[in-house]
Design an enzyme around this catalytic site. Structure first.
Site, PDB file in Angstrom:
ATOM      1  N   LYS A   1      21.521  22.783  -4.234  1.00  0.00           N
ATOM      2  CA  LYS A   1      21.608  23.968  -5.093  1.00  0.00           C
ATOM      3  C   LYS A   1      22.491  23.738  -6.316  1.00  0.00           C
ATOM      4  O   LYS A   1      22.434  24.491  -7.281  1.00  0.00           O
ATOM      5  CB  LYS A   1      22.070  25.182  -4.297  1.00  0.00           C
ATOM      6  CG  LYS A   1      21.008  25.634  -3.311  1.00  0.00           C
ATOM      7  CD  LYS A   1      21.273  26.994  -2.729  1.00  0.00           C
ATOM      8  CE  LYS A   1      20.110  27.465  -1.865  1.00  0.00           C
ATOM      9  NZ  LYS A   1      19.963  26.678  -0.614  1.00  0.00           N
TER      10      LYS A   1
HETATM   11  C1  PLP Z   1      18.739  26.573   0.066  1.00  0.00           C
HETATM   12  C2  PLP Z   1      18.565  25.393   0.942  1.00  0.00           C
HETATM   13  C3  PLP Z   1      17.288  24.980   1.394  1.00  0.00           C
HETATM   14  C4  PLP Z   1      16.023  25.761   1.096  1.00  0.00           C
HETATM   15  O1  PLP Z   1      15.650  25.669  -0.254  1.00  0.00           O
HETATM   16  P1  PLP Z   1      14.598  26.695  -0.862  1.00  0.00           P
HETATM   17  O2  PLP Z   1      14.534  26.372  -2.302  1.00  0.00           O
HETATM   18  O3  PLP Z   1      15.151  28.074  -0.601  1.00  0.00           O
HETATM   19  O4  PLP Z   1      13.309  26.499  -0.158  1.00  0.00           O
HETATM   20  C5  PLP Z   1      17.199  23.819   2.155  1.00  0.00           C
HETATM   21  N1  PLP Z   1      18.290  23.120   2.489  1.00  0.00           N
HETATM   22  C6  PLP Z   1      19.527  23.491   2.089  1.00  0.00           C
HETATM   23  C7  PLP Z   1      20.689  22.683   2.518  1.00  0.00           C
HETATM   24  C8  PLP Z   1      19.710  24.627   1.299  1.00  0.00           C
HETATM   25  O5  PLP Z   1      20.952  24.993   0.917  1.00  0.00           O
END
Ligand code: PLP
Length: 433
Positions: free
Chosen positions: A107
């Protein structure tokens, strides 16, 4: 490039407006009116380009005119100042490590890019931009870090008291500066309600310049396409078709990949790897989309019963499930399978993964079992295993070493302002800030 709302194709807005609004007035999600294609020349030289170079070329296609080239160059250089290496585990099996950013999760790509682009648009604003975020943990820390020390912007993070992990709380509350953490005596839903109420409060919006940094912002999606190009550029055998397995919750990460493919990136298949929250798998099988209530799993950042980017995936394929199936394979896995996969990856490759990444690995193996063949098989590592050290230790029986940047924040003092869950308290707080 103009952006339309998934609820109303006719009314279009600029990138700036889509970014600062987040959600369209009709509550639809913003989408680019067309997905631009990249020239053959770009793909011919892809293997020699760095991640920021790729990011500039891709982003410029969406943002052209709205941000000057020199400023965009600076934005990508500053937001992508960490690596996204493709690690080869076996002949054709690779893992794309997306956890080298400041909060150790993928993220960071989106949060940092969004922070820098927002800062660009508010640099001459008379009022400080206040970004409100409700978080159950991970999004808040990426956003807080992304916006830390960004001029012209103050971030107010609301998190539920006692309901985030210690690491997450330290990541949210130890930055200070332009980041204010509010520890709400309530649940995540209370935090979200307070933020929503603030956005619909006319008096507050007349006085303050408010926006949100939630996951549906288009500026969080664009940077999530950059690393797919970068991964293909690093493939050990450039002649093999590439498949990507993406551990998915709200489907923002996967949507970034689909956009890269529509721009011309050669990808043979995407695998939407889900935990027990299998709404997408059901849609993929039946063509009927039915949201469900959320189940709690080990891969908790993927515990989503109504994925917010589903509307965008459907939109990219004109809502034809048969076309979606051509590009995407879907699968869902239990916690038991997730733990076995963590162990298997450790035993076979001496490589440690967190539970989210293990789900991606399972998706890859499942696809190859159904469709055997030679591919460059890439699964996405979305979080550093040290963020999930307890379960990692339980499953593989050894400790994960903690990266320095996590260590530093664990030792800093917590600075959070306790607040009740009543709206008038939150409003008073905002007005006095
Ligand atoms: C947010 C997140 C996901 C999922 O990603 P999306 O874009 O919501 O599908 C997967 N793994 C981790 C570690 C995350 O923080």
């Amino acid at each position: 490039m103009q952006f339309y709302s998934t609820n109303h194709r006719s009314r279009q807005v600029s990138f700036r407006e889509a970014l600062l609004k987040g959600l369209a007035d009709d509550h639809g999600l913003f989408m680019p009116v067309e997905i631009p294609s990249l020239p053959a020349k770009f793909f011919a030289q892809l293997r020699s380009l760095s991640l920021p170079e790729i990011a500039f070329i891709v982003a410029e296609k969406f943002i052209n005119q709205d941000i000057a080239n020199s400023a965009l160059q600076k934005i990508v250089a500053e937001s992508l100042n960490f690596a996204a290496p493709l690690i080869q585990l076996d002949d054709d099996l690779c893992v794309l490590e997306l956890f080298h950013g400041p909060t150790l999760a993928f993220k960071d790509f989106a949060a940092r890019f969004m922070a820098k682009t927002m800062s660009y648009f508010v640099q001459n604003a008379e009022r400080e931009l206040k970004v409100l975020v409700a978080t159950s943990g991970d999004t808040g820390s990426a956003v807080a870090n992304g916006f830390f020390n960004v001029p012209g912007i103050r971030v107010i993070i609301l998190y539920p008291q006692g309901k985030v992990s210690r690491i997450q709380e330290q990541q949210l509350t130890t930055l200070d500066g332009n980041i204010t953490a509010l520890e709400i005596a309530g649940t995540f839903d209370d935090c979200q309600r307070l933020v929503k109420q603030a956005f619909s409060d006319n008096e507050l919006n007349r006085t303050l310049f408010l926006t949100s940094a939630n996951s549906i912002n288009i500026a969080r999606l664009i940077p999530q396409s950059f690393y797919y190009f970068h991964a293909v550029a690093q493939a050990p055998n450039p002649n093999l078709p590439v498949i990507f397995s993406v551990p998915s919750g709200n489907f923002g990460n996967l949507t970034g990949g689909l956009i890269a493919k529509k721009m011309g990136l050669p990808v043979a298949k995407f695998i939407a790897a889900n935990n027990a929250n299998d709404v997408f798998l059901n849609y993929w099988r039946t063509g009927i989309y039915q949201a469900k209530s959320t189940l709690t799993t080990l891969s908790n950042a993927m515990d989503v019963g109504n994925p917010s980017n589903f509307a965008r995936v459907a939109e990219l394929y004109q809502h034809h499930v048969s076309e979606i199936r051509q590009d995407i394979y879907a699968a869902s896995f239990s916690d038991e399978q997730t733990k076995l996969a963590m162990k298997e990856i450790f035993d076979q490759y001496q490589y440690i993964v967190d539970p989210h990444t293990a789900v991606a690995y399972l998706g890859l193996i499942d696809y190859v079992r159904h469709y055997p063949g030679r591919y460059t098989k890439i699964f996405l590592a979305t979080a550093h295993p040290a963020k999930f050290s307890e379960i990692v230790k339980e499953v593989i029986g050894s400790e994960v070493s903690m990266p320095e940047r996590l260590h530093t924040c664990l030792n800093r003092p917590k600075q959070a302002i306790p607040l009740g869950k009543e709206y008038h308290d939150f409003k008073d707080f905002l007005l006095k800030l």
